[in-house]
Design a protein around this motif. Structure first.
Motif, PDB file in Angstrom:
ATOM      1  N   ALA A 226       1.123  -1.187   0.112  1.00 41.34           N
ATOM      2  CA  ALA A 226      -0.076   0.065   0.219  1.00 41.34           C
ATOM      3  C   ALA A 226       1.028   1.247  -0.145  1.00 41.34           C
ATOM      4  CB  ALA A 226      -0.800  -0.025   1.226  1.00 41.34           C
ATOM      5  N   LEU A 227       0.269   2.225  -0.517  1.00 39.06           N
ATOM      6  CA  LEU A 227       1.255   3.550  -0.519  1.00 39.06           C
ATOM      7  C   LEU A 227      -0.015   4.706  -1.037  1.00 39.06           C
ATOM      8  CD1 LEU A 227       3.183   4.019  -3.952  1.00 39.06           C
ATOM      9  CD2 LEU A 227       1.316   2.283  -3.692  1.00 39.06           C
ATOM     10  N   PRO A 228       0.463   5.913  -0.755  1.00 48.28           N
ATOM     11  CA  PRO A 228      -0.333   7.189  -0.947  1.00 48.28           C
ATOM     12  C   PRO A 228      -0.393   7.401  -2.582  1.00 48.28           C
ATOM     13  CG  PRO A 228       1.288   7.598   0.613  1.00 48.28           C
ATOM     14  CD  PRO A 228       1.590   6.498   0.010  1.00 48.28           C
ATOM     15  N   ALA A 229      -1.547   7.690  -3.010  1.00 45.81           N
ATOM     16  CA  ALA A 229      -1.493   7.916  -4.571  1.00 45.81           C
ATOM     17  C   ALA A 229      -2.709   8.861  -4.953  1.00 45.81           C
ATOM     18  CB  ALA A 229      -1.571   6.563  -5.351  1.00 45.81           C
ATOM     19  N   ARG A 230      -2.436   9.485  -6.178  1.00 43.89           N
ATOM     20  CA  ARG A 230      -3.517   9.967  -6.784  1.00 43.89           C
ATOM     21  C   ARG A 230      -4.193   9.549  -8.091  1.00 43.89           C
ATOM     22  NH1 ARG A 230      -1.247  15.331  -7.625  1.00 43.89           N
ATOM     23  NH2 ARG A 230      -1.945  15.610  -5.590  1.00 43.89           N
ATOM     24  N   LEU A 231      -5.223   8.808  -7.948  1.00 42.93           N
ATOM     25  CA  LEU A 231      -5.930   8.204  -9.023  1.00 42.93           C
ATOM     26  C   LEU A 231      -6.775   9.139  -9.646  1.00 42.93           C
ATOM     27  CD1 LEU A 231      -6.868   4.528  -7.900  1.00 42.93           C
ATOM     28  CD2 LEU A 231      -4.683   5.522  -8.847  1.00 42.93           C
ATOM     29  N   SER A 232      -6.730   8.921 -11.111  1.00 50.91           N
ATOM     30  CA  SER A 232      -7.500  10.264 -11.895  1.00 50.91           C
ATOM     31  C   SER A 232      -7.976   9.593 -12.943  1.00 50.91           C
ATOM     32  CB  SER A 232      -6.556  11.343 -12.100  1.00 50.91           C
ATOM     33  OG  SER A 232      -5.602  11.105 -12.933  1.00 50.91           O
ATOM     34  N   ASN A 233      -9.033  10.034 -13.790  1.00 48.34           N
ATOM     35  CA  ASN A 233      -9.539   9.941 -15.106  1.00 48.34           C
ATOM     36  C   ASN A 233     -10.029  11.360 -15.611  1.00 48.34           C
ATOM     37  OD1 ASN A 233     -12.197  10.141 -14.032  1.00 48.34           O
ATOM     38  ND2 ASN A 233     -12.528   8.316 -14.309  1.00 48.34           N
ATOM     39  N   ALA A 234     -10.746  11.148 -16.721  1.00 43.77           N
ATOM     40  CA  ALA A 234     -11.254  12.396 -17.468  1.00 43.77           C
ATOM     41  C   ALA A 234     -12.215  13.117 -16.566  1.00 43.77           C
ATOM     42  CB  ALA A 234     -11.586  12.009 -18.626  1.00 43.77           C
ATOM     43  N   ARG A 235     -12.810  12.492 -15.537  1.00 48.69           N
ATOM     44  CA  ARG A 235     -13.715  13.122 -14.618  1.00 48.69           C
ATOM     45  C   ARG A 235     -13.283  13.636 -13.481  1.00 48.69           C
ATOM     46  NH1 ARG A 235     -15.151   8.246 -16.965  1.00 48.69           N
ATOM     47  NH2 ARG A 235     -16.913   8.346 -18.512  1.00 48.69           N
ATOM     48  N   THR A 236     -12.364  12.967 -12.880  1.00 48.02           N
ATOM     49  CA  THR A 236     -12.195  13.437 -11.358  1.00 48.02           C
ATOM     50  C   THR A 236     -10.896  12.581 -10.882  1.00 48.02           C
ATOM     51  OG1 THR A 236     -13.037  13.816  -8.979  1.00 48.02           O
ATOM     52  CG2 THR A 236     -13.424  11.718 -10.431  1.00 48.02           C
ATOM     53  N   SER A 237     -10.423  13.122  -9.865  1.00 46.68           N
ATOM     54  CA  SER A 237      -9.271  12.455  -9.117  1.00 46.68           C
ATOM     55  C   SER A 237      -9.250  12.576  -7.596  1.00 46.68           C
ATOM     56  CB  SER A 237      -7.926  13.395  -9.356  1.00 46.68           C
ATOM     57  OG  SER A 237      -7.992  14.498  -9.025  1.00 46.68           O
ATOM     58  N   PHE A 238      -8.729  11.396  -7.161  1.00 47.68           N
ATOM     59  CA  PHE A 238      -8.712  11.327  -5.511  1.00 47.68           C
ATOM     60  C   PHE A 238      -7.414  11.129  -5.050  1.00 47.68           C
ATOM     61  CE2 PHE A 238     -13.147  10.242  -6.929  1.00 47.68           C
ATOM     62  CZ  PHE A 238     -13.809  10.933  -6.083  1.00 47.68           C
ATOM     63  N   ASP A 239      -6.960  11.627  -3.996  1.00 48.38           N
ATOM     64  CA  ASP A 239      -5.854  11.423  -3.287  1.00 48.38           C
ATOM     65  C   ASP A 239      -5.970  10.682  -1.746  1.00 48.38           C
ATOM     66  OD1 ASP A 239      -5.283  13.492  -5.157  1.00 48.38           O
ATOM     67  OD2 ASP A 239      -3.394  14.214  -4.111  1.00 48.38           O
ATOM     68  N   GLU A 240      -5.747   9.424  -2.128  1.00 46.45           N
ATOM     69  CA  GLU A 240      -5.873   8.609  -0.940  1.00 46.45           C
ATOM     70  C   GLU A 240      -4.932   7.347  -1.028  1.00 46.45           C
ATOM     71  OE1 GLU A 240      -9.523   8.023   1.339  1.00 46.45           O
ATOM     72  OE2 GLU A 240     -10.710   9.258  -0.318  1.00 46.45           O
ATOM     73  N   ALA A 241      -5.386   6.308  -0.182  1.00 46.65           N
ATOM     74  CA  ALA A 241      -4.424   5.362  -0.139  1.00 46.65           C
ATOM     75  C   ALA A 241      -4.576   4.337  -1.336  1.00 46.65           C
ATOM     76  CB  ALA A 241      -4.276   4.232   1.152  1.00 46.65           C
ATOM     77  N   LEU A 242      -3.770   3.663  -1.962  1.00 45.04           N
ATOM     78  CA  LEU A 242      -3.627   2.613  -2.848  1.00 45.04           C
ATOM     79  C   LEU A 242      -3.099   1.181  -2.502  1.00 45.04           C
ATOM     80  CD1 LEU A 242      -3.964   1.569  -6.056  1.00 45.04           C
ATOM     81  CD2 LEU A 242      -1.819   2.455  -6.315  1.00 45.04           C
ATOM     82  N   LEU A 243      -4.081   0.242  -2.586  1.00 50.41           N
ATOM     83  CA  LEU A 243      -3.762  -1.106  -2.061  1.00 50.41           C
ATOM     84  C   LEU A 243      -3.576  -2.062  -3.293  1.00 50.41           C
ATOM     85  CD1 LEU A 243      -3.323  -3.063   0.309  1.00 50.41           C
ATOM     86  CD2 LEU A 243      -5.701  -3.348   0.385  1.00 50.41           C
ATOM     87  N   PHE A 244      -2.634  -2.718  -3.380  1.00 47.77           N
ATOM     88  CA  PHE A 244      -2.473  -3.907  -4.225  1.00 47.77           C
ATOM     89  C   PHE A 244      -3.175  -5.162  -3.796  1.00 47.77           C
ATOM     90  CE2 PHE A 244       1.021  -1.095  -5.571  1.00 47.77           C
ATOM     91  CZ  PHE A 244       0.648  -0.918  -6.923  1.00 47.77           C
ATOM     92  N   THR A 245      -3.875  -5.850  -4.613  1.00 51.80           N
ATOM     93  CA  THR A 245      -4.301  -7.084  -4.071  1.00 51.80           C
ATOM     94  C   THR A 245      -4.250  -8.236  -5.169  1.00 51.80           C
ATOM     95  OG1 THR A 245      -6.648  -7.016  -5.283  1.00 51.80           O
ATOM     96  CG2 THR A 245      -6.479  -5.773  -3.229  1.00 51.80           C
ATOM     97  N   HIS A 246      -4.458  -9.570  -4.759  1.00 53.47           N
ATOM     98  CA  HIS A 246      -4.274 -10.440  -5.456  1.00 53.47           C
ATOM     99  C   HIS A 246      -4.984 -10.493  -6.863  1.00 53.47           C
ATOM    100  CE1 HIS A 246      -2.909 -12.578  -1.774  1.00 53.47           C
ATOM    101  NE2 HIS A 246      -2.230 -13.288  -2.444  1.00 53.47           N
ATOM    102  N   ARG A 247      -5.982  -9.798  -6.971  1.00 49.02           N
ATOM    103  CA  ARG A 247      -6.793  -9.644  -8.345  1.00 49.02           C
ATOM    104  C   ARG A 247      -6.628  -8.339  -8.711  1.00 49.02           C
ATOM    105  NH1 ARG A 247      -9.728 -12.295  -4.290  1.00 49.02           N
ATOM    106  NH2 ARG A 247     -10.515 -10.278  -3.372  1.00 49.02           N
TER     107      ARG A 247
END
Length: 393
Positions: free
Chosen positions: A208-229
């Motif tokens: 897990a780590l902090p990240a900014r996820l975005s697309n053409a509509r919006t963005s969010f700054d919170e934690a990102l977690l990698f999973t098995h899926r």
């Protein structure tokens, strides 16, 4: 059995409505216990509202629809209710409010509120058939294996959406709405993890780590977690509600950190250090290993030009990802879409063309962000419908 109001669904919105509907009210639910989604929410501590809830935190085909109800029953009203019951609470992060002890306290509070208001609660009760005639709404129920027919002046759809079917979620509210010619918009899972093919992130599961996820509509700054899926964590759940099949998302790793300057400074001070070793000071080591697997992160810091470092930083700040899908309603926290708000009064939640029929909570095309926003919509819409029913003839 004849009553003024029958509420289908003993969840957050349904119980809130019953607490304000003025008595002569019956709440029914197929579950063994009321408020099951409340009970499991927030890791069992119920993220019951958000201090910063505004209409801008909601997704709907009509973004103005939620304004009336939310203005008349705010987060501060619910906080006051919780405080009056002596339920201790705290802010976790970003305005998210949780019980100090247990989500069961919120359920118990709502049950007491509705019973004090003169409402009854029937559990393990299924809806068999719904009709409307001169006498109001005639609903055939089955309670503990016995058929019961209830006639009610008002019928409230508060059965939620399709998310978490293992808890009994169904599309019942949508079916009844369509039976009475209310438009129902296409539904899809919201606040849900992304999946990726070929075990893409399986080696990183748990990172897990902090990240900014975005697309053409919006963005969010919170934690990102990698999973098995694939990908999960708050940032992923948030952006998922704004994502459509086949689209890309962009992950900006270390969004508030000047990685280029840090790498350039270290090149001056410790040029013999391996590039991946230095990156692992700022990013999880397993993630660095994964990124280096294609051979693009070779050599010492001293071997990297400014252009090479900038290209690396651009890659980390604009990591383009294309999910194959989501985990679906199985793990989705909410359902996007639902009963079209154009069919309802924003003041009362009553169907415009079907007197006495109300729709509230998740069944309606109003979906909040992660962090207590959806509960606040349940409280506000339930209160609006309850008040309207209490003051109706």
């Amino acid at each position: 059995m004849q009553i003024k109001t029958l509420i289908l669904g003993a969840g957050a919105a349904g119980m809130m409505c019953a607490a304000h509907a003025g008595g002569d009210c019956l709440v029914v639910d197929h579950a063994k216990n009321p408020g099951e989604k409340i009970r499991i929410s927030g890791g069992g501590r119920c993220n019951f509202t958000n201090m910063y809830a505004t209409p801008e935190n909601y997704i709907s085909q009509n973004p103005h629809f939620c304004k009336s109800a939310m203005a008349r029953y705010t987060q501060w009203d619910f906080i006051d209710l919780v405080t009056r019951y002596g339920i201790a609470w705290h802010e976790k992060t970003l305005g998210q409010l949780f019980c100090d002890d247990s989500a069961r306290q919120i359920v118990a509070m709502l049950v007491k509120e509705l019973r004090d208001a003169g409402a009854d609660l029937w559990l393990q009760t299924s809806v068999v058939d719904v009709r409307h005639g001169a006498g109001g709404y005639t609903v055939r129920l089955e309670r503990e294996g016995k058929p019961i027919t209830v006639t009610a002046q008002n019928l409230v759809l508060a059965t939620g959406g399709k998310s978490i079917p293992k808890m009994g979620a169904t599309g019942l509210a949508y079916d009844i709405a369509q039976q009475f010619d209310l438009s129902v918009l296409d539904t899809r899972p919201g606040l849900v993890p992304f999946t990726f093919g070929a075990d893409r992130f399986k080696p990183l599961a748990g990172v897990a780590l902090p990240a900014r996820l975005s697309n053409a509509r919006t963005s969010f700054d919170e934690a990102l977690l990698f999973t098995h899926r694939g990908l999960s964590g708050p940032a992923v759940l948030q952006i998922s509600s704004y994502w459509h099949e086949g689209e890309e998302i962009t992950a900006h790793l270390l969004p508030d950190f000047d990685l280029f300057s840090a790498l350039r400074d270290q090149r001056q001070q410790s040029g013999r250090k391996d590039l991946t070793t230095e990156l692992a000071r700022h990013l999880p080591a397993r993630l660095v290993e994964d990124l280096a697997a294609d051979g693009s992160l070779k050599g010492r810091l001293a071997d990297q030009s400014d252009a090479a470092l900038q290209a690396l930083c651009d890659r980390l700040h604009n990591w383009r990802l294309k999910p194959t899908g989501t985990e679906g309603y199985r793990t989705a926290e909410v359902t996007l879409g639902g009963i079209d708000t154009d069919a309802l009064s924003s003041r009362t939640m009553e169907a415009k063309a079907q007197p006495g029929l109300y729709a509230i909570g998740e069944a309606v095309d109003v979906t909040g962000w992660l962090g207590g926003y959806n509960f606040q919509w349940a409280w506000a819409s339930g209160f609006a419908a309850g008040q309207a029913i209490a003051t109706s003839a």
